[in-house]
Design an enzyme around this catalytic site. Structure first.
Site: not given
Ligand code: THU
Length: 141
Positions: A58, A95
């Site tokens: 995000e 985020c």
């Molecule tokens: N992750 C995201 O890309 N967005 C989120 O809001 C939650 C977590 C990703 C970060 C990391 O690479 C993986 O998910 C596990 O935490």
């Protein structure tokens, strides 16, 4: 221009999710953010061997949008991969805060995993938001 084509956003988020760099968690996420201009900004998670440097999907989408000059947004789609075990991926706290800086509280956020869907307002995901009004007050003194 302002009509939300959810399928367009789901496809864009699913497409960019394929580029996620997630060798550590194997948890792949794709985000598609629709600007008021009609343009769609995409982001995937990019992990790092120094784990704390990982950037979420995000935030990458928001930063792309701002760099392109877009400042108003109408919808976000967040897609989690098979690695989520079919669970929806809600935006993490960091985020939510970054989204709240750039997007209205009533902006819809759709979470998608396979055939599962849920839709939420940003303001419901981040109640009692710490926003610019608090900083403005302090800076005015
Ligand atoms: N992750 C995201 O890309 N967005 C989120 O809001 C939650 C977590 C990703 C970060 C990391 O690479 C993986 O998910 C596990 O935490």
């Amino acid at each position: 221009m302002n009509k939300i084509d959810w399928n367009e956003l789901i496809q864009a988020a699913e497409g960019v999710r394929q580029n996620a760099y997630a060798p550590y968690s194997r948890f792949t996420v794709g985000a598609a953010l629709k600007g008021k201009s009609g343009r769609v900004y995409i982001g995937c998670n990019v992990e790092n061997s120094s784990f704390g440097l990982t950037m979420c999907a995000e935030r990458n989408a928001v930063f792309q949008a701002v760099a392109a000059g877009e400042r108003e947004f109408i919808a976000l789609v967040l897609v989690a991969g098979e690695s989520s075990g079919g669970a929806l991926c809600p935006p993490c706290g960091a985020c939510r805060q970054v989204l709240a800086e750039m997007c209205a509280a009533d902006m819809p956020i759709a979470l998608v995993a396979g055939q599962k869907r849920s839709i939420h307002r940003l303001g419901d995901l981040l109640p009692l938001t710490f926003d610019h009004t608090f900083v403005d007050q302090a800076a005015a003194k």
